[in-house]
Design an enzyme around this catalytic site. Structure first.
Site, PDB file in Angstrom:
ATOM      1  CB  CYS A   1      -0.900  -0.005   1.237  1.00  0.00           C
ATOM      2  SG  CYS A   1      -1.709   1.578   1.534  1.00  0.00           S
TER       3      CYS A   1
ATOM      4  CB  CYS B   1       0.874   1.219   4.756  1.00  0.00           C
ATOM      5  SG  CYS B   1      -0.693   0.346   5.001  1.00  0.00           S
TER       6      CYS B   1
ATOM      7  CG  HIS C   1      -4.174  -1.190   4.471  1.00  0.00           C
ATOM      8  ND1 HIS C   1      -3.781  -0.348   3.459  1.00  0.00           N
ATOM      9  CD2 HIS C   1      -4.838  -2.215   3.870  1.00  0.00           C
ATOM     10  CE1 HIS C   1      -4.177  -0.844   2.292  1.00  0.00           C
ATOM     11  NE2 HIS C   1      -4.814  -1.974   2.515  1.00  0.00           N
TER      12      HIS C   1
ATOM     13  CG  ASN D   1     -13.380  10.136  -4.472  1.00  0.00           C
ATOM     14  OD1 ASN D   1     -14.527  10.573  -4.480  1.00  0.00           O
ATOM     15  ND2 ASN D   1     -12.456  10.479  -5.338  1.00  0.00           N
TER      16      ASN D   1
ATOM     17  CB  SER E   1      -6.499   5.178  -6.158  1.00  0.00           C
ATOM     18  OG  SER E   1      -6.142   6.008  -5.070  1.00  0.00           O
TER      19      SER E   1
ATOM     20  CG  HIS F   1      -4.197   3.461   4.047  1.00  0.00           C
ATOM     21  ND1 HIS F   1      -3.236   2.666   4.616  1.00  0.00           N
ATOM     22  CD2 HIS F   1      -4.341   4.524   4.872  1.00  0.00           C
ATOM     23  CE1 HIS F   1      -2.801   3.228   5.721  1.00  0.00           C
ATOM     24  NE2 HIS F   1      -3.465   4.360   5.909  1.00  0.00           N
TER      25      HIS F   1
ATOM     26  CG  HIS G   1      -6.956   7.926   0.837  1.00  0.00           C
ATOM     27  ND1 HIS G   1      -7.362   6.632   0.621  1.00  0.00           N
ATOM     28  CD2 HIS G   1      -7.076   8.560  -0.353  1.00  0.00           C
ATOM     29  CE1 HIS G   1      -7.688   6.475  -0.646  1.00  0.00           C
ATOM     30  NE2 HIS G   1      -7.544   7.635  -1.277  1.00  0.00           N
TER      31      HIS G   1
ATOM     32  CD  GLN H   1      -7.563  13.088  -3.866  1.00  0.00           C
ATOM     33  OE1 GLN H   1      -6.940  13.970  -4.455  1.00  0.00           O
ATOM     34  NE2 GLN H   1      -8.154  12.090  -4.492  1.00  0.00           N
TER      35      GLN H   1
END
Ligand code: H2U
Ligand code: ZN
Length: 348
Positions: free
Chosen positions: A52, A55, A115, A155, A163, A166, A168, A170
């Site tokens: 990943c 990570c 993760h 997202n 994508s 994990h 996350h 933006q």
């Protein structure tokens, strides 16, 4: 209360934030489906994935190595859609071909070093760290001379094009106010001018009285399926107090933001016992130095799922060419979301 007839007949509803109509067709909920079926999405099973790129300690696709971070971690997007600096170019040909350079900064926020977690399964102090990062970034990026809008978003899930599993999100910060917040800004300004009150404060009052679209709430925030929702389980997260941005929240109110995020995303996961996909993001005042009394902080959650973890809503055909359309009414979606437990199905 909405007339009962409308729960059974085709009708359209107006979104006062965007001035766009949504077609509601409740009589259609039983229509058969022989199209694409998605596989139910489960959260990642490993706490650390050596492959990943988000990570701790791993090397990213761009070649940079992540530190061994222990809470949240933020970095400049290695494949940023916006870049700072460079010349300012304005091109205009007959008012029909218009182009201009757009400067900005894109960052990636890893919510947790774990993760396998999602906002719904992180503990409150960890979610609170994410709220802090969002708030700091809004203020820091917004203070830059050529940054006029800071878009914070997440997202989640393959279905939304994320994508990587994990946890996350933006942050894209740029020179101009993008389309969606721009339209909402005009509507809020117009309402303030006409009614001498805030559009979303007035809307909140109506929703509190009607009490038919509220999913969950705490002292500071309310999560509701908006009257004009387009996505089947769309949610509008509204601050109860009239605040223009994340930076205007007090400490206890930020705790409440973490609380409502966990509770709402847990309900989402419990709906179809899946790691519920969505795009979510905050809309708040631009950072252009103006006071913006019209702006009321809120977040939109747009989940793509329709009737199960495997059947998604496609915005195609009529939706692309004419108007968005939904089958179940926002009130029916609320009833389902409201009945769910706030204990995560994986923790039971
Ligand atoms: P999404 O999953 O929402 O697409 O966000 C992942 C972002 O992470 C994406 O914008 C960036 C991609 O450009 N990224 C990096 O900055 N470095 C990497 O090593 C891979 C992905
Ligand atoms: Zn990871």
């Amino acid at each position: 209360m909405i007339p009962d007839e409308l729960q059974h007949r085709p009708h359209r509803r107006l979104n006062p934030l965007t001035e766009k109509w949504v077609l509601v067709s409740p009589q259609r909920t039983e229509r058969p489906w022989q199209g694409q079926v998605e596989k139910a999405s489960r959260p990642a099973s490993q706490t650390f994935d050596p492959s990943c790129y988000l990570c701790p300690g791993n090397t990213r696709a761009g070649g940079v190595r992540n530190p061994s971070y222990r809470s949240t971690f933020i970095f400049v997007n290695d494949f940023a859609a916006l870049q700072p600096g460079g010349p300012a170019i304005h091109h205009r040909d007959s008012n029909l071909l218009v182009a201009e350079t757009e400067h900005g900064i894109c960052k990636v926020v890893c919510f947790s070093p774990r993760h396998d977690l999602t906002l719904s399964r992180m503990d409150l102090p960890s979610i609170r760290n994410v709220v802090n990062i969002w708030t700091e970034q809004y203020s820091e990026l917004g203070a830059l001379a050529d940054i006029r809008y800071v878009q914070i978003f997440e997202n989640r899930g393959e279905l939304m094009g994320a994508s990587n599993p994990h946890p996350h999100g933006q942050i894209w910060a740029n020179e101009t106010v993008p389309n969606e917040p721009h339209i909402e800004q005009l509507s809020q300004m117009y309402h303030l001018y006409e009614a001498h009150s805030c559009l979303l404060c007035d809307y909140l009052e109506i929703e509190n009285k009607a009490a038919e679209r509220i999913v969950c709430e705490n002292a500071t925030f309310i999560a509701l399926v908006p009257f004009w929702a387009v996505w089947p389980y769309e949610v509008l997260l509204l601050s109860k107090r009239h605040v223009r941005d994340l930076a205007a929240l007090q400490e206890a109110e930020r705790d409440d933001l973490a609380d409502i995020l966990k509770r709402l995303t847990t309900r989402y996961d419990n709906l179809f016992e899946t790691s519920f996909p969505y795009s979510m993001g905050f809309h708040q005042a631009p950072t252009d130095g103006e006071p913006h009394p019209e702006w009321h902080l809120h977040a939109h959650f747009y989940p793509p799922l329709l009737r199960s973890a495997s059947i998604r809503k496609f915005m195609v055909g009529y939706e692309m060419l004419a108007s968005p359309q939904r089958d179940i009414t926002p009130e029916q979606a609320t009833t389902q979301l409201r009945a769910l437990s706030e204990e995560h199905f994986l923790d039971r």
